[in-house]
Design an enzyme around this catalytic site. Structure first.
Site, PDB file in Angstrom:
ATOM      1  N   GLU A 140      10.756  -7.816  -3.808  1.00 44.14           N
ATOM      2  CA  GLU A 140      11.236  -6.500  -3.361  1.00 44.14           C
ATOM      3  C   GLU A 140      10.764  -6.347  -1.920  1.00 44.14           C
ATOM      4  OE1 GLU A 140      13.127  -4.665  -5.125  1.00 44.14           O
ATOM      5  OE2 GLU A 140      12.726  -5.070  -7.223  1.00 44.14           O
ATOM      6  N   ALA A 143      -2.637  -4.559  -1.798  1.00 45.03           N
ATOM      7  CA  ALA A 143      -2.839  -4.600  -0.348  1.00 45.03           C
ATOM      8  C   ALA A 143      -4.310  -4.323  -0.032  1.00 45.03           C
ATOM      9  CB  ALA A 143      -1.941  -3.571   0.326  1.00 45.03           C
ATOM     10  N   SER A 144      -4.780  -4.944   1.038  1.00 41.84           N
ATOM     11  CA  SER A 144      -6.219  -4.897   1.335  1.00 41.84           C
ATOM     12  C   SER A 144      -6.728  -3.527   1.741  1.00 41.84           C
ATOM     13  CB  SER A 144      -6.540  -5.913   2.438  1.00 41.84           C
ATOM     14  OG  SER A 144      -6.348  -7.211   1.935  1.00 41.84           O
ATOM     15  N   TRP A 158       0.819  -1.212   0.000  1.00 36.10           N
ATOM     16  CA  TRP A 158       0.000   0.000   0.000  1.00 36.10           C
ATOM     17  C   TRP A 158       0.853   1.262   0.000  1.00 36.10           C
ATOM     18  CZ3 TRP A 158       2.086   2.334   4.063  1.00 36.10           C
ATOM     19  CH2 TRP A 158       2.684   1.507   5.017  1.00 36.10           C
ATOM     20  N   CYS A 209      10.442   1.602   1.741  1.00 33.42           N
ATOM     21  CA  CYS A 209      11.473   0.561   1.889  1.00 33.42           C
ATOM     22  C   CYS A 209      12.859   1.166   1.794  1.00 33.42           C
ATOM     23  CB  CYS A 209      11.281  -0.509   0.822  1.00 33.42           C
ATOM     24  SG  CYS A 209      11.210   0.159  -0.840  1.00 33.42           S
TER      25      CYS A 209
HETATM   26  P1  NAP Z   1       2.951  -6.963   3.579  1.00 29.94           P
HETATM   27  O1  NAP Z   1       2.133  -7.122   4.776  1.00 29.94           O
HETATM   28  O2  NAP Z   1       3.930  -8.001   3.241  1.00 29.94           O
HETATM   29  O3  NAP Z   1       1.943  -6.731   2.379  1.00 29.94           O
HETATM   30  C1  NAP Z   1       2.382  -6.614   1.039  1.00 29.94           C
HETATM   31  C2  NAP Z   1       1.435  -7.395   0.151  1.00 29.94           C
HETATM   32  O4  NAP Z   1       1.572  -8.789   0.414  1.00 29.94           O
HETATM   33  C3  NAP Z   1      -0.048  -7.089   0.397  1.00 29.94           C
HETATM   34  O5  NAP Z   1      -0.717  -7.140  -0.832  1.00 29.94           O
HETATM   35  C4  NAP Z   1      -0.479  -8.196   1.304  1.00 29.94           C
HETATM   36  O6  NAP Z   1      -1.859  -8.453   1.265  1.00 29.94           O
HETATM   37  C5  NAP Z   1       0.305  -9.350   0.743  1.00 29.94           C
HETATM   38  N1  NAP Z   1       0.540 -10.442   1.670  1.00 29.94           N
HETATM   39  C6  NAP Z   1       0.695 -10.382   3.017  1.00 29.94           C
HETATM   40  N2  NAP Z   1       0.954 -11.607   3.515  1.00 29.94           N
HETATM   41  C7  NAP Z   1       0.966 -12.463   2.472  1.00 29.94           C
HETATM   42  C8  NAP Z   1       1.169 -13.854   2.332  1.00 29.94           C
HETATM   43  N3  NAP Z   1       1.424 -14.632   3.384  1.00 29.94           N
HETATM   44  N4  NAP Z   1       1.119 -14.405   1.112  1.00 29.94           N
HETATM   45  C9  NAP Z   1       0.874 -13.643   0.030  1.00 29.94           C
HETATM   46  N5  NAP Z   1       0.643 -12.310   0.098  1.00 29.94           N
HETATM   47  C10 NAP Z   1       0.715 -11.718   1.297  1.00 29.94           C
HETATM   48  O7  NAP Z   1       3.820  -5.642   3.601  1.00 29.94           O
HETATM   49  P2  NAP Z   1       3.406  -4.248   4.176  1.00 29.94           P
HETATM   50  O8  NAP Z   1       3.593  -4.269   5.638  1.00 29.94           O
HETATM   51  O9  NAP Z   1       2.104  -3.836   3.639  1.00 29.94           O
HETATM   52  O10 NAP Z   1       4.527  -3.350   3.465  1.00 29.94           O
HETATM   53  C11 NAP Z   1       5.639  -2.938   4.133  1.00 29.94           C
HETATM   54  C12 NAP Z   1       6.863  -3.750   3.772  1.00 29.94           C
HETATM   55  O11 NAP Z   1       7.076  -3.695   2.362  1.00 29.94           O
HETATM   56  C13 NAP Z   1       8.109  -3.153   4.379  1.00 29.94           C
HETATM   57  O12 NAP Z   1       8.937  -4.163   4.856  1.00 29.94           O
HETATM   58  C14 NAP Z   1       8.741  -2.422   3.202  1.00 29.94           C
HETATM   59  O13 NAP Z   1      10.115  -2.196   3.348  1.00 29.94           O
HETATM   60  C15 NAP Z   1       8.425  -3.341   2.080  1.00 29.94           C
HETATM   61  N6  NAP Z   1       8.525  -2.659   0.776  1.00 29.94           N
HETATM   62  C16 NAP Z   1       9.543  -2.996  -0.057  1.00 29.94           C
HETATM   63  C17 NAP Z   1       9.713  -2.336  -1.270  1.00 29.94           C
HETATM   64  C18 NAP Z   1      10.836  -2.669  -2.202  1.00 29.94           C
HETATM   65  O14 NAP Z   1      10.772  -2.245  -3.361  1.00 29.94           O
HETATM   66  N7  NAP Z   1      11.838  -3.423  -1.804  1.00 29.94           N
HETATM   67  C19 NAP Z   1       8.804  -1.335  -1.631  1.00 29.94           C
HETATM   68  C20 NAP Z   1       7.781  -1.021  -0.755  1.00 29.94           C
HETATM   69  C21 NAP Z   1       7.648  -1.701   0.445  1.00 29.94           C
HETATM   70  P3  NAP Z   1      -2.854  -7.937   2.436  1.00 29.94           P
HETATM   71  O15 NAP Z   1      -2.807  -6.460   2.416  1.00 29.94           O
HETATM   72  O16 NAP Z   1      -4.160  -8.500   2.037  1.00 29.94           O
HETATM   73  O17 NAP Z   1      -2.308  -8.515   3.708  1.00 29.94           O
END
Ligand code: NAP
Length: 455
Positions: A228, A156-157, A130, A262
Site C-alpha cells: 500500500e 515506523a521508527s 506513522w 496517502c
Molecule cells: P516510509 O519511509 O516508506 O516508511 C514506512 C515504513 O517502512 C516504516 O516502518 C519504515 O521504517 C519502513 N521502511 C523504510 N524504508 C524501508 C526499507 N528500505 N525496507 C524496509 N522497510 C522500510 O514511508 P513514510 O514516509 O513514513 O510514509 C509516507 C508514505 O506512505 C507516503 O508515500 C504515503 O502515501 C504512503 N502511505 C500509503 C498508504 C496506503 O494505504 N496506500 C497509507 C499510508 C501511507 P522506518 O520508520 O524505520 O524508516
C-alpha cells in the site's frame, strides 16, 4: 533516524528505544513460529471473542491511545480519537464477518465432493507507517488474526510507543503470547526478518522505495506481499457539481491528518466553468483553518510528523513556485514558530516540469489545475505514476459513469471524499501498490486457498 518519540510540536526528544539485537529477534521469531502451530488450531469463535475484547479496550481507553498518537506524530486530537474508534470498528467487523468470509466454498466437479478451504499461512510481517499509527496496524492485524495467522509488526521508527501499545492491547484482549508481537527494529533490519524461513509473507504500507525493497526481498524468497504505497489522488470538479459541497469536502480531503494521508486529495482538477468559484471558496476555507497545538480540540492543522517531512514539502513548494506556479495562500514555512508546522497552502498554474505536476505532496498543500472539459480532466487525472484513489464531483449520470469507468485508480468516489471503510476493499494500482486490505478481499490475501478434491 533512531527509534524514538520526538514531539513534533516542540522538537523535544521524549523517549528513545534501543533496536532489538539479532538474538532478541531470533527469540521473538521462534515464539511467533511456535505460537502459530497452536494458534492455527483455535476456533473462529475464540478469535472473534478476543478481537471483540480488543475493540472493547479501544473503545474504553480511546482517549489515552489518541493522545499517544498525537504526541508521537502530531495529528489533531479530534482525528486521533476518530482513529482509535475506527480501529474498534474494524475489529468488530472481522470478528463478525470472518467466519463467513473464510468458510469452505463448494465447487461442482468430477469428484464426489470438492471445495476450497482457506487456511492461514503462518507468521506475517507488517511494515507500517506513522501517519495512521493505529489504523494501519489494526486493518492488518484484525483480518490476519481472524484468519489464524500470527503477526509481527515493524512500525515506523517515530511511533514506538504506539507500536508497543498495540501489542499490549492485543495481549490484554486474550490473544496468546506471540500471536502479535512488536519488533522495535530499524528499516535496515527488515531484510533479514523478511528472509527468515519462519516468516511466510509480508505487507508494507509506506513509500515506493520501502515497498520495492520489501517486495524484492520477498520475491527472492518466493513470498507473497501486499503493498500500500503513495498516491497523488485527483479531486475532479465538473460543471454540474455542487460547488459549495465540493469545496467544503475538498478541505477535509486535503487537510485530514495535516495533509499526510496517502488518499488525500492532492490534485484539484477543475473545469473552467467552475474553477473561479471553487478556487475562491477554497482560499476562504484554507484561510479559516486553525493551525496550532494538536492536543487542542479546536485545532485543524497540527505539526507535520518530522522535520524531514517539513523540509521536503517546503522544498517541493519552492521548486514548483520557482518554475512558475502561483501562490494563492501560504507558500512558505513559518519563520517564527518552532515545531514542524507548515501553513495551509494553495498553488495554481502548476508547470508540467515542476514537482507539483508529478510528485506526491505529503503535507497541507493543494495543487489546482484547470481543464476545458471531462476529457481533459480524465486525461490529467490519469497522467500520474500513482493509482490509489480518486474523487469526482458531478451530478450528470453520464459523467459519473465515465469517471467510474475511465479513472485509473483502486477506488473512485463520486460526490464524496476517498476514505477507507472496513466494508470495502482498499488498495491501489500502478505505483500505488498491489493487493487489497479490508473487506473480504483483504482477509483472503494471506491465506492458502486450498483446493480439496475427494472421490
Ligand atoms: P516510509 O519511509 O516508506 O516508511 C514506512 C515504513 O517502512 C516504516 O516502518 C519504515 O521504517 C519502513 N521502511 C523504510 N524504508 C524501508 C526499507 N528500505 N525496507 C524496509 N522497510 C522500510 O514511508 P513514510 O514516509 O513514513 O510514509 C509516507 C508514505 O506512505 C507516503 O508515500 C504515503 O502515501 C504512503 N502511505 C500509503 C498508504 C496506503 O494505504 N496506500 C497509507 C499510508 C501511507 P522506518 O520508520 O524505520 O524508516
Amino acid at each position: 533516524m533512531g527509534i524514538a518519540t520526538i514531539d513534533p510540536t516542540t522538537g523535544k526528544t521524549l523517549k528513545t528505544f534501543e533496536p532489538l539485537t539479532d538474538s532478541e529477534i531470533e527469540s521473538k521469531l521462534a515464539l511467533a513460529d511456535a505460537t502459530f502451530k497452536q494458534y492455527r488450531k483455535t476456533t473462529m469463535a475464540q478469535r472473534s471473542q478476543w478481537l471483540n475484547k480488543a475493540a472493547d479496550i479501544l473503545e474504553k481507553d480511546y482517549r489515552k491511545f489518541a493522545e499517544l498518537m498525537t504526541l508521537e506524530m502530531g495529528k489533531p486530537i479530534k482525528g486521533a480519537i476518530a482513529e482509535a474508534k475506527k480501529c474498534a470498528l474494524v475489529c468488530r467487523y472481522y470478528a463478525e464477518n470472518a467466519p463467513e468470509f473464510l468458510k469452505d466454498v463448494p465447487a461442482a466437479t468430477d469428484a464426489s465432493r470438492s471445495f476450497v478451504r482457506y487456511q492461514p499461512l503462518g507468521v506475517i510481517l507488517a511494515v507500517m507507517p506513522w501517519n495512521f499509527p493505529f489504523w494501519q496496524v489494526f486493518r492488518f492485524a484484525a483480518p490476519a488474526l481472524m484468519a489464524g495467522n500470527v503477526g509481527i509488526l515493524k512500525h515506523a521508527s517515530n511511533v514506538p510507543q504506539c507500536a508497543l501499545a498495540i501489542e499490549v492491547i492485543l495481549k490484554a484482549a486474550g490473544f496468546p503470547e506471540g500471536a502479535f508481537q512488536t519488533f522495535l527494529i530499524g528499516a535496515s533490519q527488515v531484510e533479514a526478518v523478511m528472509s527468515d524461513d519462519r516468516v511466510k509473507a509480508g505487507t508494507l504500507t509506506g513509500s515506493e522505495p520501502a515497498g520495492a525493497s520489501l517486495a524484492s526481498t520477498a520475491g527472492k524468497n518466493i513470498k507473497k506481499t501486499v503493498l500500500e504505497l503513495g498516491g497523488s489522488d485527483p479531486f475532479i470538479v465538473l460543471g454540474s457539481a455542487d460547488i459549495e459541497a465540493a469545496a467544503t469536502t475538498a478541505v477535509t480531503a486535503r487537510m485530514l491528518n495535516n495533509g499526510q494521508s496517502c488518499i488525500a486529495a492532492k490534485r484539484f482538477i477543475l473545469v473552467d466553468s467552475v474553477a473561479d468559484r471553487f478556487e475562491q471558496l477554497l482560499v476562504e476555507k484554507f484561510q479559516a483553518l486553525k493551525v496550532g497545538d494538536p492536543m487542542s480540540e479546536d485545532t485543524d492543522i497540527g505539526p507535520l510528523a518530522t522535520p524531514g517531512i517539513l523540509q521536503d514539502i517546503d522544498q517541493q513548494v519552492q521548486e514548483t513556485v520557482t518554475k512558475g506556479a502561483k501562490v494563492l495562500v501560504g507558500g512558505h514555512a513559518y519563520s517564527d514558530r518552532s515545531g514542524n508546522f507548515y501553513p495551509p497552502t494553495i498553488l495554481k498554474d502548476i508547470p508540467v516540469d515542476s514537482p507539483g505536476y508529478s510528485d506526491e505532496f505529503f503535507g497541507p498543500v493543494a495543487l489546482l489545475f484547470r481543464v476545458k472539459d471531462i476529457d481533459e480532466a480524465i486525461e490529467l487525472a490519469n497522467s500520474t505514476i500513482f493509482g490509489l484513489g480518486a474523487s469526482g464531483w458531478t451530478n450528470d449520470p453520464t459523467e459519473k459513469e465515465r469517471l467510474v469507468e475511465e479513472i485509473e485508480a483502486g477506488c473512485v468516489f463520486i460526490n464524496g471524499l476517498v476514505k477507507s471503510d472496513p466494508r470495502l476493499p482498499f488498495g491501489g494500482i500502478k505505483r500505488s501498490g498491489y493487493g487489497r486490505e479490508l473487506s473480504i478481499q483483504g482477509i483472503q490475501e494471506f491465506v492458502n486457498v486450498k483446493t480439496i478434491w475427494i472421490k
